[in-house]
Design a protein around this motif. Sequence first.
Motif, PDB file in Angstrom:
ATOM      1  N   LEU A  38       0.832  -1.207   0.000  1.00  0.00           N
ATOM      2  CA  LEU A  38       0.000   0.000   0.000  1.00  0.00           C
ATOM      3  C   LEU A  38       0.868   1.259   0.000  1.00  0.00           C
ATOM      4  CD1 LEU A  38      -2.869  -0.969   2.470  1.00  0.00           C
ATOM      5  CD2 LEU A  38      -3.048  -0.653   0.024  1.00  0.00           C
ATOM      6  N   LEU A  39       1.924   1.241   0.810  1.00  0.00           N
ATOM      7  CA  LEU A  39       2.818   2.403   0.842  1.00  0.00           C
ATOM      8  C   LEU A  39       3.516   2.587  -0.501  1.00  0.00           C
ATOM      9  CD1 LEU A  39       4.612   2.476   4.310  1.00  0.00           C
ATOM     10  CD2 LEU A  39       3.052   4.151   3.338  1.00  0.00           C
ATOM     11  N   ALA A  40       3.917   1.469  -1.095  1.00  0.00           N
ATOM     12  CA  ALA A  40       4.592   1.550  -2.390  1.00  0.00           C
ATOM     13  C   ALA A  40       3.671   2.179  -3.427  1.00  0.00           C
ATOM     14  CB  ALA A  40       5.023   0.165  -2.848  1.00  0.00           C
ATOM     15  N   GLY A  41       2.388   1.833  -3.377  1.00  0.00           N
ATOM     16  CA  GLY A  41       1.427   2.408  -4.306  1.00  0.00           C
ATOM     17  C   GLY A  41       1.382   3.926  -4.187  1.00  0.00           C
ATOM     18  N   TRP A  42       1.378   4.394  -2.948  1.00  0.00           N
ATOM     19  CA  TRP A  42       1.371   5.848  -2.720  1.00  0.00           C
ATOM     20  C   TRP A  42       2.664   6.473  -3.242  1.00  0.00           C
ATOM     21  CZ3 TRP A  42       0.169  10.630  -1.837  1.00  0.00           C
ATOM     22  CH2 TRP A  42       1.058  11.476  -1.182  1.00  0.00           C
ATOM     23  N   LEU A  43       3.795   5.848  -2.929  1.00  0.00           N
ATOM     24  CA  LEU A  43       5.081   6.400  -3.362  1.00  0.00           C
ATOM     25  C   LEU A  43       5.193   6.409  -4.887  1.00  0.00           C
ATOM     26  CD1 LEU A  43       7.432   4.723  -0.727  1.00  0.00           C
ATOM     27  CD2 LEU A  43       6.784   7.118  -0.848  1.00  0.00           C
ATOM     28  N   LEU A  44       4.680   5.356  -5.513  1.00  0.00           N
ATOM     29  CA  LEU A  44       4.763   5.280  -6.979  1.00  0.00           C
ATOM     30  C   LEU A  44       3.960   6.408  -7.631  1.00  0.00           C
ATOM     31  CD1 LEU A  44       4.472   1.430  -7.486  1.00  0.00           C
ATOM     32  CD2 LEU A  44       6.438   2.832  -8.033  1.00  0.00           C
TER      33      LEU A  44
ATOM     34  N   ALA B  50      13.875   5.281  -6.042  1.00  0.00           N
ATOM     35  CA  ALA B  50      14.599   4.176  -5.405  1.00  0.00           C
ATOM     36  C   ALA B  50      13.864   3.711  -4.155  1.00  0.00           C
ATOM     37  CB  ALA B  50      16.017   4.620  -5.045  1.00  0.00           C
ATOM     38  N   GLN B  51      13.365   4.689  -3.375  1.00  0.00           N
ATOM     39  CA  GLN B  51      12.632   4.313  -2.150  1.00  0.00           C
ATOM     40  C   GLN B  51      11.376   3.519  -2.491  1.00  0.00           C
ATOM     41  OE1 GLN B  51      12.108   8.239  -0.673  1.00  0.00           O
ATOM     42  NE2 GLN B  51      13.978   8.219   0.559  1.00  0.00           N
ATOM     43  N   SER B  52      10.621   3.992  -3.481  1.00  0.00           N
ATOM     44  CA  SER B  52       9.369   3.298  -3.796  1.00  0.00           C
ATOM     45  C   SER B  52       9.648   1.906  -4.355  1.00  0.00           C
ATOM     46  CB  SER B  52       8.518   4.113  -4.761  1.00  0.00           C
ATOM     47  OG  SER B  52       9.270   4.440  -5.891  1.00  0.00           O
ATOM     48  N   ALA B  53      10.699   1.795  -5.164  1.00  0.00           N
ATOM     49  CA  ALA B  53      11.026   0.468  -5.708  1.00  0.00           C
ATOM     50  C   ALA B  53      11.440  -0.482  -4.579  1.00  0.00           C
ATOM     51  CB  ALA B  53      12.142   0.587  -6.735  1.00  0.00           C
TER      52      ALA B  53
ATOM     53  N   GLY C 125       9.494  -3.790  -3.638  1.00  0.00           N
ATOM     54  CA  GLY C 125      10.228  -5.059  -3.662  1.00  0.00           C
ATOM     55  C   GLY C 125      10.056  -5.824  -2.369  1.00  0.00           C
ATOM     56  N   LEU C 126      10.124  -5.101  -1.249  1.00  0.00           N
ATOM     57  CA  LEU C 126       9.950  -5.767   0.049  1.00  0.00           C
ATOM     58  C   LEU C 126       8.550  -6.371   0.158  1.00  0.00           C
ATOM     59  CD1 LEU C 126      11.586  -3.616   2.859  1.00  0.00           C
ATOM     60  CD2 LEU C 126      11.787  -6.066   2.534  1.00  0.00           C
ATOM     61  N   GLY C 127       7.559  -5.596  -0.283  1.00  0.00           N
ATOM     62  CA  GLY C 127       6.183  -6.089  -0.221  1.00  0.00           C
ATOM     63  C   GLY C 127       6.018  -7.376  -1.004  1.00  0.00           C
ATOM     64  N   PHE C 128       6.535  -7.390  -2.225  1.00  0.00           N
ATOM     65  CA  PHE C 128       6.395  -8.597  -3.048  1.00  0.00           C
ATOM     66  C   PHE C 128       7.286  -9.730  -2.542  1.00  0.00           C
ATOM     67  CE2 PHE C 128       4.136  -5.939  -6.063  1.00  0.00           C
ATOM     68  CZ  PHE C 128       3.119  -6.803  -6.409  1.00  0.00           C
ATOM     69  N   ALA C 129       8.408  -9.385  -1.919  1.00  0.00           N
ATOM     70  CA  ALA C 129       9.266 -10.434  -1.353  1.00  0.00           C
ATOM     71  C   ALA C 129       8.512 -11.189  -0.259  1.00  0.00           C
ATOM     72  CB  ALA C 129      10.546  -9.819  -0.795  1.00  0.00           C
ATOM     73  N   PHE C 130       7.761 -10.461   0.566  1.00  0.00           N
ATOM     74  CA  PHE C 130       6.956 -11.128   1.598  1.00  0.00           C
ATOM     75  C   PHE C 130       5.812 -11.914   0.967  1.00  0.00           C
ATOM     76  CE2 PHE C 130       8.725  -8.002   4.711  1.00  0.00           C
ATOM     77  CZ  PHE C 130       9.135  -8.914   5.665  1.00  0.00           C
ATOM     78  N   LEU C 131       5.122 -11.265   0.023  1.00  0.00           N
ATOM     79  CA  LEU C 131       3.914 -11.863  -0.537  1.00  0.00           C
ATOM     80  C   LEU C 131       4.212 -13.117  -1.360  1.00  0.00           C
ATOM     81  CD1 LEU C 131       1.066 -10.861  -0.172  1.00  0.00           C
ATOM     82  CD2 LEU C 131       1.245  -9.594  -2.282  1.00  0.00           C
ATOM     83  N   LEU C 132       5.275 -13.051  -2.148  1.00  0.00           N
ATOM     84  CA  LEU C 132       5.593 -14.187  -3.023  1.00  0.00           C
ATOM     85  C   LEU C 132       6.568 -15.164  -2.368  1.00  0.00           C
ATOM     86  CD1 LEU C 132       6.013 -12.408  -6.470  1.00  0.00           C
ATOM     87  CD2 LEU C 132       4.293 -14.089  -5.869  1.00  0.00           C
ATOM     88  N   ALA C 133       6.925 -14.870  -1.115  1.00  0.00           N
ATOM     89  CA  ALA C 133       7.882 -15.715  -0.394  1.00  0.00           C
ATOM     90  C   ALA C 133       9.170 -15.880  -1.196  1.00  0.00           C
ATOM     91  CB  ALA C 133       7.269 -17.073  -0.081  1.00  0.00           C
TER      92      ALA C 133
ATOM     93  N   SER D 123      13.220  -0.181 -16.383  1.00  0.00           N
ATOM     94  CA  SER D 123      14.415  -0.073 -15.552  1.00  0.00           C
ATOM     95  C   SER D 123      15.289  -1.330 -15.678  1.00  0.00           C
ATOM     96  CB  SER D 123      13.995   0.120 -14.091  1.00  0.00           C
ATOM     97  OG  SER D 123      15.005  -0.294 -13.241  1.00  0.00           O
ATOM     98  N   PRO D 124      16.562  -1.182 -16.113  1.00  0.00           N
ATOM     99  CA  PRO D 124      17.423  -2.366 -16.220  1.00  0.00           C
ATOM    100  C   PRO D 124      17.714  -2.994 -14.858  1.00  0.00           C
ATOM    101  CG  PRO D 124      18.641  -0.348 -16.790  1.00  0.00           C
ATOM    102  CD  PRO D 124      17.230   0.044 -16.567  1.00  0.00           C
ATOM    103  N   GLN D 125      17.722  -2.140 -13.796  1.00  0.00           N
ATOM    104  CA  GLN D 125      17.965  -2.681 -12.453  1.00  0.00           C
ATOM    105  C   GLN D 125      16.848  -3.638 -12.041  1.00  0.00           C
ATOM    106  OE1 GLN D 125      18.180   0.528 -13.216  1.00  0.00           O
ATOM    107  NE2 GLN D 125      19.966   1.483 -12.255  1.00  0.00           N
ATOM    108  N   LEU D 126      15.610  -3.282 -12.417  1.00  0.00           N
ATOM    109  CA  LEU D 126      14.494  -4.146 -12.033  1.00  0.00           C
ATOM    110  C   LEU D 126      14.590  -5.488 -12.754  1.00  0.00           C
ATOM    111  CD1 LEU D 126      11.457  -4.122 -10.638  1.00  0.00           C
ATOM    112  CD2 LEU D 126      10.937  -4.456 -13.020  1.00  0.00           C
ATOM    113  N   ILE D 127      14.912  -5.440 -14.035  1.00  0.00           N
ATOM    114  CA  ILE D 127      15.037  -6.685 -14.800  1.00  0.00           C
ATOM    115  C   ILE D 127      16.098  -7.572 -14.152  1.00  0.00           C
ATOM    116  CG2 ILE D 127      15.655  -7.643 -17.074  1.00  0.00           C
ATOM    117  CD1 ILE D 127      12.984  -6.036 -16.952  1.00  0.00           C
ATOM    118  N   SER D 128      17.208  -6.925 -13.779  1.00  0.00           N
ATOM    119  CA  SER D 128      18.295  -7.683 -13.162  1.00  0.00           C
ATOM    120  C   SER D 128      17.855  -8.244 -11.807  1.00  0.00           C
ATOM    121  CB  SER D 128      19.494  -6.739 -13.034  1.00  0.00           C
ATOM    122  OG  SER D 128      20.375  -7.190 -12.116  1.00  0.00           O
ATOM    123  N   ALA D 129      17.103  -7.427 -11.023  1.00  0.00           N
ATOM    124  CA  ALA D 129      16.638  -7.898  -9.713  1.00  0.00           C
ATOM    125  C   ALA D 129      15.669  -9.062  -9.871  1.00  0.00           C
ATOM    126  CB  ALA D 129      15.968  -6.754  -8.965  1.00  0.00           C
ATOM    127  N   LEU D 130      14.760  -8.949 -10.854  1.00  0.00           N
ATOM    128  CA  LEU D 130      13.794 -10.039 -11.081  1.00  0.00           C
ATOM    129  C   LEU D 130      14.521 -11.320 -11.472  1.00  0.00           C
ATOM    130  CD1 LEU D 130      10.883  -8.336 -13.099  1.00  0.00           C
ATOM    131  CD2 LEU D 130      10.790  -9.258 -10.793  1.00  0.00           C
TER     132      LEU D 130
END
Lengths: 467, 197
Positions: A170-176, A190-193, A197-205, A253-260
């Motif tokens: 929810l916070l990420a949505g606001w930041l985005l 960077a903060q919103s990403a 990322g943390l939100g999805f890390a928890f959600l997707l385990a 974002s190339p960083q996101l592709i690399s992180a995924l």
Amino acid sequence: MTTNAPALWILAPFGFGVLLLFIRNARAVSLLGGTLALLLALTAQFIPIETALRFGELSVKIDSSISILGRVLLISPAEGSLLALIYAGSSLWFFGSLAAERSTRVVPIGLMITALMVAALAVQPFLYAALFIEMAILISIPMLSSLYTTPGKGIVRFLIYQTLAMPFILLAGWLLAGVEASPGDLALAAQSASVLGLGFAFLLAIFPLYNWIPMLMEESPPFTVGFLLWILPTITIIFGAGFLDRYSWIRSSPQLISALQSAGLLMVTTGGLWAAFQRHFGRIMAYASVAETGFSILALSVDSRLGIPILFLLIPARALTLALWSLALTIIKENAETLRFSSARGMLRNTPFAATGIILATLSTGAFPLLASFPPRLALWENISRASSTSAIWMGIGIAGFLVSAVRSLAVLAMADEFASWKPRENLPQMIMLGLGMIGLFILGLFPQTAQIFLAQLPLMFEHLGR
Amino acid sequence: MNILVWVAVIIVLITSVGLLIARDWRIGIIFLAAQYLAMFILLLPHLPLGMASVKVVTGWMSSAILGMTRSDLREDDTEENLWPRGRLFSLFAAGMVVLIVAGATPAVNNIMADAGMAVTAGGLLLVGSGLLHLGITSQILRVTQGLLTVIAGFEIIYSSVESSALVVALLVTINLGLALVGSYLMLASQHREPETP
């Protein structure tokens, strides 16, 4: 006559699920729930939304939205196939619950969870989905643990990790939204990403937050956990893809592709490696589910014109593999008390269908040719290897882990005492369900185009991804 | 109003530290209920009175659900399961949380559309102490209290940027759901296999 899509695919199944809680006849619950899910799937696939249909004197139209407390639940016409896929997958579990003898828990609560997950995809603004997913998590707890068994650490961790995801998303949505307003603010981006990322890390385990999955597989009924391990990550991945579709700066974002890619590879590789060394059939399935999520994340990391069709092709394969696997584990657990290798040794002679189901499901996860997961894995592997051969090797190591695990499982299940006779203990519904599941694995593996009836239109639900 | 909001932050500080060090579950429930009162005050700058009231009433209902369930359980089975057990350790950890919150508040306040220093500090204190709680316990009542505390802190911060009725309704449902799930798991954890002769 006019109805609307959210009422049909969210409110009705949720209400029906509540009603089913009051029926004690397991067979009736399974048949009613399974039939309703199947009907909803067929309706979603064949009756278009926002188009008037004439049946003689009767004209029927399904509106796409409903307003609740000033916000909208919207199911667009392009999402019909996705609903069909979700409800068809759920019906697989609901019919299977009869054979697993878990109908009175899995079907009513499963219907409610499915409805809430569909609501998560339908709610506008879309980031409120996190709230519906959290409600689905809370509802799933009574399904995982009965009042008459002491809850273990896995269920508590599951609750904690999944609940912590909601505030981050929810916070990420606001930041985005802030990043959209001022695209030059790199710090905010960077903060919103990071928060997202943390939100999805928890959600997707995502690694290393998946330790609750093997624990849960040990503590709770495998069939129930299997259902959750299918529906939660599947919808969450589509929800995550929605973020990519909506925000162009994330997508490009190339960083996101690399992180995924790193996250996906970590999950596939660690899932495969850990599975290869387990001595518990439930834990092997847990790591397979971790790897399945890893494959889906990897699909998001490749060129979306290829990655999105692969992502959708992974969904039916995952549903069928996990359904077969969890049903087989349930049957073996009934006959062997626990799913440890030491207890389940030689079960091939007592539960031949279930044992074969486990072997085939493990092989399918390991991308064995002719089985359901082979076509999407092969396509994904090919795309990954084009980008980086090192990544392809890591993916190969993960896959090899599952093949080793399949061979070990086969050895344990076949290792009966020398003069032990064949005494099949499975009943007819169990044999039929397992048999159908195994045939399904081969059909999806040999003729992957059969799934195209559901999958062909799915990329249209995104505005930018896959185009 | 400004003074009242800072008083609420002090109440939050007391209740969140109190929740960490309280050994008696009754005192823990009282701290939780008091925490919701402070939350109500911290919500008022950004939410209408009606919406803030809904949240505080829901918080009290959640506290009541947990308290009523806990009161029906055997005393011996719900011994403190904190590690490390020492109050000094809990106080030290809470002190660390306060320091981190003090350092992070201006930056977070800036990001959250100038929610107000007191509102941001109160919200962050709850999130931090709730996370600390979750990190040092596996007892179901305490885990539930920890999760409710984290969500309460988040709700305070989030209220400054989102005041939609649907979000409030869903968060209220989630709070009640968490309390019910906590109660369910507490009841289940009391179950013992019948002893075989």
